[in-house]
Design a protein around this motif. Structure first.
Motif, PDB file in Angstrom:
ATOM      1  N   VAL A  44      10.738  -2.775   6.267  1.00  0.00           N
ATOM      2  CA  VAL A  44       9.542  -3.463   5.766  1.00  0.00           C
ATOM      3  C   VAL A  44       9.943  -4.748   5.049  1.00  0.00           C
ATOM      4  CG1 VAL A  44       7.526  -3.301   4.248  1.00  0.00           C
ATOM      5  CG2 VAL A  44       8.219  -1.322   5.618  1.00  0.00           C
ATOM      6  N   TRP A  45      10.994  -4.690   4.240  1.00  0.00           N
ATOM      7  CA  TRP A  45      11.452  -5.904   3.555  1.00  0.00           C
ATOM      8  C   TRP A  45      11.840  -6.991   4.549  1.00  0.00           C
ATOM      9  CZ3 TRP A  45      10.844  -8.038  -0.922  1.00  0.00           C
ATOM     10  CH2 TRP A  45      10.561  -7.249  -2.034  1.00  0.00           C
ATOM     11  N   ALA A  46      12.542  -6.615   5.611  1.00  0.00           N
ATOM     12  CA  ALA A  46      12.934  -7.598   6.630  1.00  0.00           C
ATOM     13  C   ALA A  46      11.689  -8.219   7.276  1.00  0.00           C
ATOM     14  CB  ALA A  46      13.823  -6.945   7.687  1.00  0.00           C
ATOM     15  N   ALA A  47      10.695  -7.394   7.584  1.00  0.00           N
ATOM     16  CA  ALA A  47       9.450  -7.907   8.172  1.00  0.00           C
ATOM     17  C   ALA A  47       8.717  -8.801   7.184  1.00  0.00           C
ATOM     18  CB  ALA A  47       8.558  -6.740   8.602  1.00  0.00           C
ATOM     19  N   PHE A  48       8.726  -8.413   5.905  1.00  0.00           N
ATOM     20  CA  PHE A  48       8.039  -9.195   4.877  1.00  0.00           C
ATOM     21  C   PHE A  48       8.665 -10.580   4.736  1.00  0.00           C
ATOM     22  CE2 PHE A  48       6.446 -10.300   0.699  1.00  0.00           C
ATOM     23  CZ  PHE A  48       5.173  -9.766   0.715  1.00  0.00           C
ATOM     24  N   VAL A  49       9.985 -10.640   4.721  1.00  0.00           N
ATOM     25  CA  VAL A  49      10.682 -11.932   4.642  1.00  0.00           C
ATOM     26  C   VAL A  49      10.356 -12.775   5.875  1.00  0.00           C
ATOM     27  CG1 VAL A  49      12.962 -13.024   4.685  1.00  0.00           C
ATOM     28  CG2 VAL A  49      12.513 -11.113   3.124  1.00  0.00           C
ATOM     29  N   SER A  50      10.331 -12.142   7.047  1.00  0.00           N
ATOM     30  CA  SER A  50       9.986 -12.854   8.273  1.00  0.00           C
ATOM     31  C   SER A  50       8.568 -13.415   8.206  1.00  0.00           C
ATOM     32  CB  SER A  50      10.124 -11.903   9.467  1.00  0.00           C
ATOM     33  OG  SER A  50       9.675 -12.513  10.649  1.00  0.00           O
ATOM     34  N   MET A  51       7.626 -12.616   7.690  1.00  0.00           N
ATOM     35  CA  MET A  51       6.236 -13.064   7.556  1.00  0.00           C
ATOM     36  C   MET A  51       6.142 -14.241   6.584  1.00  0.00           C
ATOM     37  SD  MET A  51       3.596 -12.860   5.122  1.00  0.00           S
ATOM     38  CE  MET A  51       4.277 -11.586   4.108  1.00  0.00           C
ATOM     39  N   MET A  52       6.825 -14.152   5.428  1.00  0.00           N
ATOM     40  CA  MET A  52       6.797 -15.250   4.445  1.00  0.00           C
ATOM     41  C   MET A  52       7.380 -16.519   5.051  1.00  0.00           C
ATOM     42  SD  MET A  52       5.561 -14.210   1.382  1.00  0.00           S
ATOM     43  CE  MET A  52       6.416 -14.988   0.033  1.00  0.00           C
ATOM     44  N   ASP A  53       8.500 -16.398   5.757  1.00  0.00           N
ATOM     45  CA  ASP A  53       9.085 -17.554   6.424  1.00  0.00           C
ATOM     46  C   ASP A  53       8.131 -18.107   7.477  1.00  0.00           C
ATOM     47  OD1 ASP A  53      11.367 -17.309   4.868  1.00  0.00           O
ATOM     48  OD2 ASP A  53      12.571 -16.355   6.451  1.00  0.00           O
ATOM     49  N   GLY A  54       7.412 -17.206   8.152  1.00  0.00           N
ATOM     50  CA  GLY A  54       6.439 -17.642   9.154  1.00  0.00           C
ATOM     51  C   GLY A  54       5.299 -18.436   8.546  1.00  0.00           C
ATOM     52  N   ILE A  55       4.802 -18.006   7.397  1.00  0.00           N
ATOM     53  CA  ILE A  55       3.749 -18.771   6.717  1.00  0.00           C
ATOM     54  C   ILE A  55       4.264 -20.154   6.345  1.00  0.00           C
ATOM     55  CG2 ILE A  55       2.378 -18.968   4.591  1.00  0.00           C
ATOM     56  CD1 ILE A  55       1.945 -15.950   4.688  1.00  0.00           C
ATOM     57  N   LYS A  56       5.438 -20.210   5.750  1.00  0.00           N
ATOM     58  CA  LYS A  56       6.012 -21.486   5.306  1.00  0.00           C
ATOM     59  C   LYS A  56       6.260 -22.437   6.478  1.00  0.00           C
ATOM     60  CE  LYS A  56       8.332 -19.257   1.427  1.00  0.00           C
ATOM     61  NZ  LYS A  56       9.640 -18.841   0.891  1.00  0.00           N
ATOM     62  N   ASN A  78       0.809  -1.214   0.000  1.00  0.00           N
ATOM     63  CA  ASN A  78       0.000   0.000   0.000  1.00  0.00           C
ATOM     64  C   ASN A  78       0.847   1.272   0.000  1.00  0.00           C
ATOM     65  OD1 ASN A  78       0.589   0.737   2.720  1.00  0.00           O
ATOM     66  ND2 ASN A  78      -0.987  -0.662   3.444  1.00  0.00           N
ATOM     67  N   GLN A  79       0.188   2.396  -0.041  1.00  0.00           N
ATOM     68  CA  GLN A  79       0.861   3.684  -0.185  1.00  0.00           C
ATOM     69  C   GLN A  79       1.839   3.967   0.949  1.00  0.00           C
ATOM     70  OE1 GLN A  79       0.664   5.756  -2.929  1.00  0.00           O
ATOM     71  NE2 GLN A  79       2.393   6.762  -1.917  1.00  0.00           N
ATOM     72  N   ASN A  80       1.557   3.488   2.156  1.00  0.00           N
ATOM     73  CA  ASN A  80       2.466   3.743   3.281  1.00  0.00           C
ATOM     74  C   ASN A  80       3.885   3.276   2.976  1.00  0.00           C
ATOM     75  OD1 ASN A  80       0.482   4.901   4.858  1.00  0.00           O
ATOM     76  ND2 ASN A  80      -0.049   2.978   5.849  1.00  0.00           N
ATOM     77  N   PHE A  81       4.022   2.169   2.251  1.00  0.00           N
ATOM     78  CA  PHE A  81       5.348   1.677   1.886  1.00  0.00           C
ATOM     79  C   PHE A  81       6.057   2.689   0.990  1.00  0.00           C
ATOM     80  CE2 PHE A  81       8.174  -0.523  -1.070  1.00  0.00           C
ATOM     81  CZ  PHE A  81       9.042  -1.147  -0.181  1.00  0.00           C
ATOM     82  N   PHE A  82       5.325   3.251   0.042  1.00  0.00           N
ATOM     83  CA  PHE A  82       5.925   4.172  -0.914  1.00  0.00           C
ATOM     84  C   PHE A  82       6.222   5.538  -0.305  1.00  0.00           C
ATOM     85  CE2 PHE A  82       3.727   0.967  -3.403  1.00  0.00           C
ATOM     86  CZ  PHE A  82       4.766   0.550  -4.220  1.00  0.00           C
ATOM     87  N   ASP A  83       5.640   5.819   0.861  1.00  0.00           N
ATOM     88  CA  ASP A  83       5.901   7.072   1.556  1.00  0.00           C
ATOM     89  C   ASP A  83       7.122   7.003   2.479  1.00  0.00           C
ATOM     90  OD1 ASP A  83       3.713   8.208   0.321  1.00  0.00           O
ATOM     91  OD2 ASP A  83       2.364   7.835   2.021  1.00  0.00           O
ATOM     92  N   LEU A  84       7.757   5.840   2.580  1.00  0.00           N
ATOM     93  CA  LEU A  84       8.919   5.684   3.462  1.00  0.00           C
ATOM     94  C   LEU A  84      10.137   6.386   2.881  1.00  0.00           C
ATOM     95  CD1 LEU A  84       8.451   1.948   4.425  1.00  0.00           C
ATOM     96  CD2 LEU A  84       8.055   3.939   5.867  1.00  0.00           C
ATOM     97  N   PRO A  85      11.084   6.818   3.718  1.00  0.00           N
ATOM     98  CA  PRO A  85      11.151   6.588   5.167  1.00  0.00           C
ATOM     99  C   PRO A  85      10.302   7.596   5.944  1.00  0.00           C
ATOM    100  CG  PRO A  85      13.125   7.731   4.456  1.00  0.00           C
ATOM    101  CD  PRO A  85      12.295   7.473   3.221  1.00  0.00           C
ATOM    102  N   GLY A 136      10.968   6.773  11.497  1.00  0.00           N
ATOM    103  CA  GLY A 136      12.116   5.918  11.792  1.00  0.00           C
ATOM    104  C   GLY A 136      12.089   4.571  11.098  1.00  0.00           C
ATOM    105  N   ILE A 137      11.133   4.356  10.180  1.00  0.00           N
ATOM    106  CA  ILE A 137      10.997   3.084   9.457  1.00  0.00           C
ATOM    107  C   ILE A 137      11.475   3.291   8.025  1.00  0.00           C
ATOM    108  CG2 ILE A 137       9.376   1.340   8.619  1.00  0.00           C
ATOM    109  CD1 ILE A 137       7.586   2.082  11.019  1.00  0.00           C
ATOM    110  N   THR A 138      12.261   2.357   7.535  1.00  0.00           N
ATOM    111  CA  THR A 138      12.772   2.405   6.167  1.00  0.00           C
ATOM    112  C   THR A 138      12.159   1.279   5.339  1.00  0.00           C
ATOM    113  OG1 THR A 138      14.625   0.908   6.570  1.00  0.00           O
ATOM    114  CG2 THR A 138      14.983   3.257   7.063  1.00  0.00           C
ATOM    115  N   THR A 139      12.341   1.365   4.027  1.00  0.00           N
ATOM    116  CA  THR A 139      11.877   0.263   3.173  1.00  0.00           C
ATOM    117  C   THR A 139      12.596  -1.030   3.542  1.00  0.00           C
ATOM    118  OG1 THR A 139      13.453   0.883   1.446  1.00  0.00           O
ATOM    119  CG2 THR A 139      11.212   1.735   1.238  1.00  0.00           C
ATOM    120  N   GLY A 140      13.858  -0.929   3.970  1.00  0.00           N
ATOM    121  CA  GLY A 140      14.587  -2.121   4.411  1.00  0.00           C
ATOM    122  C   GLY A 140      13.934  -2.788   5.607  1.00  0.00           C
TER     123      GLY A 140
END
Length: 131
Positions: free
Chosen positions: A31-43, A15-22, A25-29
């Motif tokens: 979000v990417w780290a959290a996204f990888v963690s979430m994908m690993d969590g699903i698997k 969503n747009q919040n990602f494109f509004d970063l940083p 104190g949150i960077t796109t990096g």
């Protein structure tokens, strides 16, 4: 006899919040780290058989709030409760060091079906009957 697994397509939109970063104190990096963690969590969820994923960020620019989605994950899943637990990872996966969760930057919808096979109630023609 065990029930066949549910074939689940997790449709993920950024969503747009990602494109509004940083920001905050949150960077796109982060979000990417959290996204990888979430994908690993699903698997890693018991009852999830990961099949594959696809990312369309090379051909899609900007946020996606519906079809076509930014990325997809395909899995065989044992129960609807496990699908719910997978979706809940968007609510619980932390982003960065603050209180932000992944759902602030991405959304998920789960499409639940079955593997594409001929159902038992369908009679196929015998070889000589096909025209």
């Amino acid at each position: 006899m065990a029930a066949p697994p549910l074939r689940v397509l997790f449709c993920i939109g950024i969503n747009q919040n990602f494109f509004d970063l940083p920001t905050d104190g949150i960077t796109t990096g982060d979000v990417w780290a959290a996204f990888v963690s979430m994908m690993d969590g699903i698997k890693a969820l018991p009852g999830v058989g990961f099949i594959g994923d696809i990312d369309d960020d090379s051909h899609m620019v900007g946020p996606s709030d519906g079809w076509p989605w930014t990325c997809y994950l395909l899995a065989d899943v044992d129960t609807a409760d496990t699908v719910k637990a997978a979706c809940n990872l968007f609510r619980t996966t932390a982003v960065g060091d603050g209180d932000a969760k992944l759902w602030r930057f991405a959304k998920v919808e789960a499409r639940i079906g079955r593997a594409l096979t001929v159902r038992d109630d369908v009679a196929l023609p015998t070889r000589g009957d096909a025209r």
